[in-house]
Design a protein around this motif. Structure first.
Motif: not given
Ligand code: ZN
Length: 111
Positions: A100-111
Motif C-alpha cells: 500500500a505504501r509503495k502504491r501511495e508513493r507512486r501515485s503521489r509522484r504521478e501527481k
C-alpha cells in the motif's frame, strides 16, 4: 480489493481481523516434572515426581516458564493457537502495508 487498498485500509482490515482474537499467547505448553514441598513424599521418593503443565518460551534471550494448573491447560492451548493466528496476521499486515505504501508513493509522484 487488496490490489487497491491504502495503508489506512490495511490498518482497518488488521484491527478488524484481530478484534476477537482472544486469548492469545506465544510459547509452548508442556508437561514438566517437579518435586513437591511435602516431606517424605512417596511419589517424589520413587523418582516419578509430580507432573504439571507449564507455559514456557523466550522473551528476547530470556527464557520464561509459568506453572499452568491442569484445568487451565486447554484454554492455554487455545491461546497458543490464537497466538499463531495473530503472528500470521502480523506477517500478512506487513506485506500489505508495504504494498500500500509503495502504491501511495507512486501515485503521489504521478501527481
Ligand atoms: Zn511429592
Amino acid at each position: 480489493m487488496s490490489h487497491r487498498e491504502s495503508s489506512q485500509d490495511v490498518r482497518r482490515w488488521f484491527l478488524r481481523a484481530i478484534k476477537d482474537l482472544w486469548p492469545v499467547a506465544l510459547g509452548s505448553v508442556s508437561l514438566r516434572k517437579s518435586p513437591c514441598i511435602r516431606q517424605n513424599c512417596p511419589t517424589c521418593a520413587s523418582g516419578k515426581g509430580h507432573s504439571s503443565y507449564a507455559l514456557s518460551g523466550y522473551r528476547g534471550k530470556r527464557r520464561f516458564s509459568v506453572y499452568v494448573p491442569d484445568e487451565l491447560a486447554p484454554d492455554i492451548q487455545r491461546a497458543l493457537e490464537q497466538g499463531r493466528r495473530l503472528q500470521d496476521f502480523l506477517k500478512e499486515a506487513g506485506v500489505r502495508y508495504v504494498r500500500a505504501r509503495k502504491r501511495e508513493r507512486r501515485s503521489r509522484r504521478e501527481k
